[in-house]
Design an enzyme around this catalytic site. Structure first.
Site, PDB file in Angstrom:
ATOM      1  N   ASP A 147       6.947  -1.317  50.320  1.00  0.00           N
ATOM      2  CA  ASP A 147       7.612  -0.692  49.186  1.00  0.00           C
ATOM      3  C   ASP A 147       6.793  -0.957  47.923  1.00  0.00           C
ATOM      4  O   ASP A 147       6.498  -2.111  47.603  1.00  0.00           O
ATOM      5  CB  ASP A 147       9.031  -1.238  49.039  1.00  0.00           C
ATOM      6  CG  ASP A 147       9.921  -0.290  48.254  1.00  0.00           C
ATOM      7  OD1 ASP A 147       9.570   0.892  48.110  1.00  0.00           O
ATOM      8  OD2 ASP A 147      10.979  -0.739  47.780  1.00  0.00           O
TER       9      ASP A 147
ATOM     10  N   HIS B 151      10.370   2.428  35.458  1.00  0.00           N
ATOM     11  CA  HIS B 151      11.270   1.513  36.169  1.00  0.00           C
ATOM     12  C   HIS B 151      10.828   0.065  35.995  1.00  0.00           C
ATOM     13  O   HIS B 151      11.650  -0.826  35.745  1.00  0.00           O
ATOM     14  CB  HIS B 151      11.320   1.860  37.662  1.00  0.00           C
ATOM     15  CG  HIS B 151      12.009   0.815  38.495  1.00  0.00           C
ATOM     16  ND1 HIS B 151      13.373   0.576  38.406  1.00  0.00           N
ATOM     17  CD2 HIS B 151      11.531  -0.076  39.401  1.00  0.00           C
ATOM     18  CE1 HIS B 151      13.703  -0.399  39.241  1.00  0.00           C
ATOM     19  NE2 HIS B 151      12.605  -0.821  39.840  1.00  0.00           N
TER      20      HIS B 151
ATOM     21  N   ARG C 265      12.919 -10.268  31.419  1.00  0.00           N
ATOM     22  CA  ARG C 265      11.903 -10.841  30.516  1.00  0.00           C
ATOM     23  C   ARG C 265      11.803  -9.949  29.279  1.00  0.00           C
ATOM     24  O   ARG C 265      10.863  -9.161  29.143  1.00  0.00           O
ATOM     25  CB  ARG C 265      10.521 -10.871  31.189  1.00  0.00           C
ATOM     26  CG  ARG C 265      10.393 -11.750  32.425  1.00  0.00           C
ATOM     27  CD  ARG C 265       9.002 -11.572  33.067  1.00  0.00           C
ATOM     28  NE  ARG C 265       8.728 -10.180  33.370  1.00  0.00           N
ATOM     29  CZ  ARG C 265       9.105  -9.566  34.495  1.00  0.00           C
ATOM     30  NH1 ARG C 265       9.743 -10.225  35.425  1.00  0.00           N
ATOM     31  NH2 ARG C 265       8.836  -8.268  34.680  1.00  0.00           N
TER      32      ARG C 265
ATOM     33  N   GLU D  27      18.491   2.785  44.761  1.00  0.00           N
ATOM     34  CA  GLU D  27      17.206   3.054  44.116  1.00  0.00           C
ATOM     35  C   GLU D  27      16.688   4.399  44.637  1.00  0.00           C
ATOM     36  O   GLU D  27      16.557   4.592  45.842  1.00  0.00           O
ATOM     37  CB  GLU D  27      16.178   1.948  44.414  1.00  0.00           C
ATOM     38  CG  GLU D  27      16.499   0.629  43.722  1.00  0.00           C
ATOM     39  CD  GLU D  27      15.347  -0.381  43.781  1.00  0.00           C
ATOM     40  OE1 GLU D  27      14.457  -0.234  44.644  1.00  0.00           O
ATOM     41  OE2 GLU D  27      15.340  -1.310  42.952  1.00  0.00           O
TER      42      GLU D  27
ATOM     43  N   GLU E  23      13.980   6.745  45.603  1.00  0.00           N
ATOM     44  CA  GLU E  23      12.570   6.633  45.966  1.00  0.00           C
ATOM     45  C   GLU E  23      12.159   7.803  46.852  1.00  0.00           C
ATOM     46  O   GLU E  23      12.996   8.506  47.417  1.00  0.00           O
ATOM     47  CB  GLU E  23      12.298   5.326  46.743  1.00  0.00           C
ATOM     48  CG  GLU E  23      12.648   4.060  45.994  1.00  0.00           C
ATOM     49  CD  GLU E  23      11.975   2.823  46.580  1.00  0.00           C
ATOM     50  OE1 GLU E  23      10.995   2.962  47.353  1.00  0.00           O
ATOM     51  OE2 GLU E  23      12.436   1.701  46.259  1.00  0.00           O
TER      52      GLU E  23
ATOM     53  N   ASP F 230      16.582   2.733  48.484  1.00  0.00           N
ATOM     54  CA  ASP F 230      16.319   1.304  48.712  1.00  0.00           C
ATOM     55  C   ASP F 230      17.499   0.496  48.178  1.00  0.00           C
ATOM     56  O   ASP F 230      17.449  -0.081  47.093  1.00  0.00           O
ATOM     57  CB  ASP F 230      15.016   0.941  47.978  1.00  0.00           C
ATOM     58  CG  ASP F 230      14.616  -0.499  48.199  1.00  0.00           C
ATOM     59  OD1 ASP F 230      15.055  -1.097  49.205  1.00  0.00           O
ATOM     60  OD2 ASP F 230      13.858  -1.035  47.374  1.00  0.00           O
TER      61      ASP F 230
ATOM     62  N   ARG G 106      21.562  -6.758  43.645  1.00  0.00           N
ATOM     63  CA  ARG G 106      20.864  -7.275  42.458  1.00  0.00           C
ATOM     64  C   ARG G 106      21.118  -8.752  42.206  1.00  0.00           C
ATOM     65  O   ARG G 106      20.236  -9.480  41.752  1.00  0.00           O
ATOM     66  CB  ARG G 106      21.297  -6.499  41.212  1.00  0.00           C
ATOM     67  CG  ARG G 106      20.986  -5.034  41.247  1.00  0.00           C
ATOM     68  CD  ARG G 106      19.510  -4.782  41.314  1.00  0.00           C
ATOM     69  NE  ARG G 106      19.218  -3.353  41.331  1.00  0.00           N
ATOM     70  CZ  ARG G 106      18.031  -2.853  41.667  1.00  0.00           C
ATOM     71  NH1 ARG G 106      17.038  -3.657  42.026  1.00  0.00           N
ATOM     72  NH2 ARG G 106      17.836  -1.556  41.665  1.00  0.00           N
TER      73      ARG G 106
ATOM     74  N   GLN H 116      19.200 -10.692  44.763  1.00  0.00           N
ATOM     75  CA  GLN H 116      17.773 -10.598  44.442  1.00  0.00           C
ATOM     76  C   GLN H 116      17.393 -11.546  43.304  1.00  0.00           C
ATOM     77  O   GLN H 116      16.365 -12.242  43.373  1.00  0.00           O
ATOM     78  CB  GLN H 116      17.460  -9.143  44.052  1.00  0.00           C
ATOM     79  CG  GLN H 116      15.977  -8.860  43.830  1.00  0.00           C
ATOM     80  CD  GLN H 116      15.722  -7.367  43.533  1.00  0.00           C
ATOM     81  OE1 GLN H 116      16.615  -6.539  43.660  1.00  0.00           O
ATOM     82  NE2 GLN H 116      14.503  -7.051  43.154  1.00  0.00           N
TER      83      GLN H 116
ATOM     84  N   LYS I 205      17.374  -6.798  50.076  1.00  0.00           N
ATOM     85  CA  LYS I 205      16.945  -5.447  50.441  1.00  0.00           C
ATOM     86  C   LYS I 205      17.079  -5.176  51.939  1.00  0.00           C
ATOM     87  O   LYS I 205      17.090  -4.017  52.349  1.00  0.00           O
ATOM     88  CB  LYS I 205      15.465  -5.272  50.082  1.00  0.00           C
ATOM     89  CG  LYS I 205      15.120  -5.550  48.622  1.00  0.00           C
ATOM     90  CD  LYS I 205      15.339  -4.328  47.756  1.00  0.00           C
ATOM     91  CE  LYS I 205      14.701  -4.490  46.390  1.00  0.00           C
ATOM     92  NZ  LYS I 205      14.803  -3.266  45.592  1.00  0.00           N
TER      93      LYS I 205
ATOM     94  N   THR J 282      18.159   0.294  54.363  1.00  0.00           N
ATOM     95  CA  THR J 282      17.310   1.179  53.560  1.00  0.00           C
ATOM     96  C   THR J 282      17.503   2.565  54.147  1.00  0.00           C
ATOM     97  O   THR J 282      17.230   2.780  55.327  1.00  0.00           O
ATOM     98  CB  THR J 282      15.826   0.767  53.673  1.00  0.00           C
ATOM     99  OG1 THR J 282      15.690  -0.612  53.312  1.00  0.00           O
ATOM    100  CG2 THR J 282      14.946   1.628  52.769  1.00  0.00           C
TER     101      THR J 282
ATOM    102  N   THR K 298      11.343   2.632  42.948  1.00  0.00           N
ATOM    103  CA  THR K 298      12.312   3.412  42.183  1.00  0.00           C
ATOM    104  C   THR K 298      11.593   4.347  41.217  1.00  0.00           C
ATOM    105  O   THR K 298      10.711   3.919  40.485  1.00  0.00           O
ATOM    106  CB  THR K 298      13.211   2.469  41.369  1.00  0.00           C
ATOM    107  OG1 THR K 298      13.729   1.483  42.241  1.00  0.00           O
ATOM    108  CG2 THR K 298      14.348   3.238  40.719  1.00  0.00           C
TER     109      THR K 298
ATOM    110  N   GLU L 187      19.340   0.233  35.786  1.00  0.00           N
ATOM    111  CA  GLU L 187      18.767   0.791  34.561  1.00  0.00           C
ATOM    112  C   GLU L 187      19.781   1.621  33.789  1.00  0.00           C
ATOM    113  O   GLU L 187      19.879   1.517  32.560  1.00  0.00           O
ATOM    114  CB  GLU L 187      17.545   1.646  34.914  1.00  0.00           C
ATOM    115  CG  GLU L 187      16.404   0.840  35.504  1.00  0.00           C
ATOM    116  CD  GLU L 187      15.374   1.728  36.180  1.00  0.00           C
ATOM    117  OE1 GLU L 187      14.517   2.283  35.475  1.00  0.00           O
ATOM    118  OE2 GLU L 187      15.452   1.885  37.424  1.00  0.00           O
TER     119      GLU L 187
END
Lengths: 446, 446
Positions: A138, A145, A154, A210, A212, A244, A248, A251, A264, A268, A371, A385
């Site tokens: 992936d 994204h 961050r 997600e 994709e 995907d 969260r 993760q 994940k 999928t 994504t 997002e």
């Protein structure tokens, strides 16, 4: 690089199967995507098929309609997965497409009986995993994204220093890949709730999708012989939709320092249809220019053909329908529309990078794009997002709100390509419902 | 949980094949590890075999020596990989081991002719990949390694907050797994040299080994039905040595935020022999007590049997011989001796964690332990740790020094189990030579 247009891309072409000519049909004669299906109720074994209009052609059953080299490809469609077919030379696959196109074209009479006898209406077919996936990688190819997701973790440095140099990717779990129609049980996992010191083991509370694309490798490569950027499309069999699913909260807790794992691996989803590289030729576009000040890619990630037509212009919609909305026959709400042309890295760059250390790709490997989010708020490919990490819930027409997915929600990806002077071709759907967490472990909290 | 001792563990047992009784033999009658081999020069197809002394038994060839249910397992040895055999019930595998043990025991005459006729001297056999690996997961189960490696990157916080709660792991690339004897070309990769702003694409300059164990899954599991800690050993077919080759400079640049990828995917070596879960029973030990102040594992990672005998006491040596040392017939230098009993997480905890989100394991999946380092300087399972990131080179008896591996170096893992009152059983070797980087890409620097 496969960029040649031919008669199978002719916008004026029509099929004798009228459902293929209906405006908005995902599967006009210019598409001809592959699938693996089983006729319902007949005890049939899985077979490889081609979609046209509202039918699937059982290609191997109609093998007598084909001549060499297409015949070889038609015979390979008698398998229970597409893998043997995918490993054939692109020219052989192209011959199959060309003959199928001719056999299905309006005005054709020779061979039509045999093709018609090999057709199954899509509603009478169970669509199955089309490919035995060897490796699943992936990527993280959308800079929008990467920036949006990075900002949540961050704020000072949303994008890490390697992003503009490395088509960042990681190994996913191939066994997690399933046809999108399969429901997804909310996974359990370790997570640490805000304001607590220690984690707990409980059902995921931040379940996300997600948007994709999945890129299936056709012709494999050899250890020690990297694939160049400009040769990469010769190794692409086709493209599907890929969801995907992501936990969260799991993760965030598990992924340091080795990346996402159980967040994940519970599921999928992919669409059952694989749009071939040849069908996508008209929708290949020049990659978006890198913003001023961005570094040029290193030389092994640059190719003349890739710079000209290395990107794909595929639009992918994500729709959400809650249980209440479905009960009230309300239409699903559109969460986003993504365009794969906005990706920072092309499929060619992903493939060249993947093999640049000397390792090889195998027929049946699957590469996820990561994504696909665009620059504006209507093109964000995940709830993470869209809702800014859950802090700005998405309002549904039912009056409900969603930070993340709830049990009973149905999430649907759909996709299509269009370009003036060419047909609209569709990707079908990747649609799944979220089911409650199972009491998964005898040591789980009850 | 498989912890029962039986007559196949009897230290006094001897074989009529004298090489099996030699002191220090890796393959006494108490071991009987599986492999896949091909007789050299005979055009034979691969077969599954069992090692004893200096021979391999072509088990399927001697199938007439076995009775049900061992017969079923013996027939499965006629395949080109062990996968079918591995998926059989543990009791069936145990029956095969028991009958093989009896057939090979000193004093046995019945059936000996057939077994002898099915034997191939190990030097006349090519040892092949024993398993078609579906998924490959690499864990990070040594707290000493996690701390040592973490200190180099984060002196203030060597161990991340999740370490004592999560058996951290990530998906590796299954296609990278190869038999240890295969040479390894130094990989190319993107790396950013100290003091530079931008990365370059060049051969890896910090090539490293990692001492690991590989745990092969036998009986698979089902989506939505996690394996409990105490049931985990019923799903372990056996254990091999694993060398997780690592390009440290590539890893440092690529791994944020999604984990290692190309830094590991160029090659992963395993020993050709798989030591069965049953052979390992005598060497199962109580896991090391968690240091005072460490949190207890969450309930789904705790089991009574696992707490009693969940760990394995396997000693693994890493030896290095440079090209010059081999040319001068100098003995390889020992880099380290690791003990898998020092791991922070047990195989049972890894398996329970792996399936705790609802996902399943498949027959043929491979779980790496992660680098096995102990608390002291003689038990560091990578050059990264031994040389403190290359800053304190390791001195070889040839007068050469190594920060990381050089072209021509030969790296050998070997392993064994011993315990008073039981036989010494060995793992054989996982041995590979480093070859120079290939000019891997037409856009590579020449």
């Amino acid at each position: 690089m496969t960029t040649t247009l031919n008669h199978t891309h002719d916008v004026k072409a029509r099929s004798w199967l009228e459902s293929a000519n209906a405006p908005g049909s995902d599967f006009p004669i210019q598409n001809l995507p592959f699938c693996v299906f089983r006729r319902q109720g007949a005890g049939d074994v899985p077979r490889c098929g081609i979609a046209i209009g509202d039918r699937i052609v059982d290609v191997a059953k109609a093998a007598a309609s084909f001549t060499r080299p297409a015949l070889e490809a038609a015979m390979a469609c008698g398998n229970t997965t597409l893998n043997e077919l995918m490993g054939l030379a692109p020219s052989t696959l192209s011959a199959l497409r060309s003959q199928l196109f001719n056999l299905l074209s309006r005005g054709t009479t020779t061979g039509r009986d045999l093709i018609e006898a090999a057709m199954v209406p899509i509603p009478y077919a169970d669509l199955l995993m089309p490919v035995r996936v060897g490796g699943y990688t992936d990527f993280f190819a959308s800079i929008h994204h990467a920036t949006n997701a990075g900002r949540l973790f961050r704020p000072d440095q949303p994008l890490l220093p390697n992003y503009k140099y490395v088509p960042v990717g990681y190994n996913g779990r191939a066994a997690s890949i399933q046809i999108g129609k399969t429901p997804v049980n909310r996974p359990y996992g370790q997570l640490r709730k805000p304001g607590t010191d220690a984690p707990g083991f409980m059902p995921c509370e931040k379940l996300d999708h997600e948007v994709e694309l999945g890129i299936f490798i056709g012709k494999g490569s050899v250890q020690g012989e990297p694939i160049s950027v400009d040769d990469a499309w010769d190794h692409i069999f086709g493209v599907c939709l890929l969801n995907d699913w992501s936990a969260r909260d799991v993760q965030a807790w598990e992924a340091q320092p080795l990346g996402p794992f159980l967040a994940k691996s519970f599921a999928t989803g992919i669409s059952p249809w694989i749009i071939t590289a040849e069908a996508l030729v008209p929708y290949r576009v020049q990659p978006a220019a890198r913003p001023d000040g961005d570094p040029a890619p290193l030389p092994h990630l640059v190719g003349e053909a890739d710079q000209a037509l290395g990107a794909m212009h595929i639009l992918i919609d994500a729709h959400l329908a809650s249980q209440r909305m479905r009960a009230n026959a309300q239409q699903a709400a559109r969460l986003s529309r993504s365009d794969s042309a906005t990706l920072y890295w092309t499929p060619g760059q992903m493939i060249a990078h993947h093999t640049s250390n000397g390792s090889f790709l195998q027929t049946g490997d699957l590469l996820g794009s990561g994504t696909i989010s665009g620059p504006d708020d209507t093109s964000l490919g995940s709830l993470l997002e869209i809702t800014r990490g859950g802090s700005q819930p998405f309002k549904l027409p039912s009056g409900e709100e969603r930070g993340f997915l709830e049990d009973g929600d149905e999430l649907t990806l759909s996709g299509f390509c269009e370009r003036p002077g060419f047909a609209r071709i569709g990707f079908g759907e990747c649609r799944s419902t979220i089911l409650p967490a199972l009491p998964v472990n005898k040591n789980s909290p009850s």
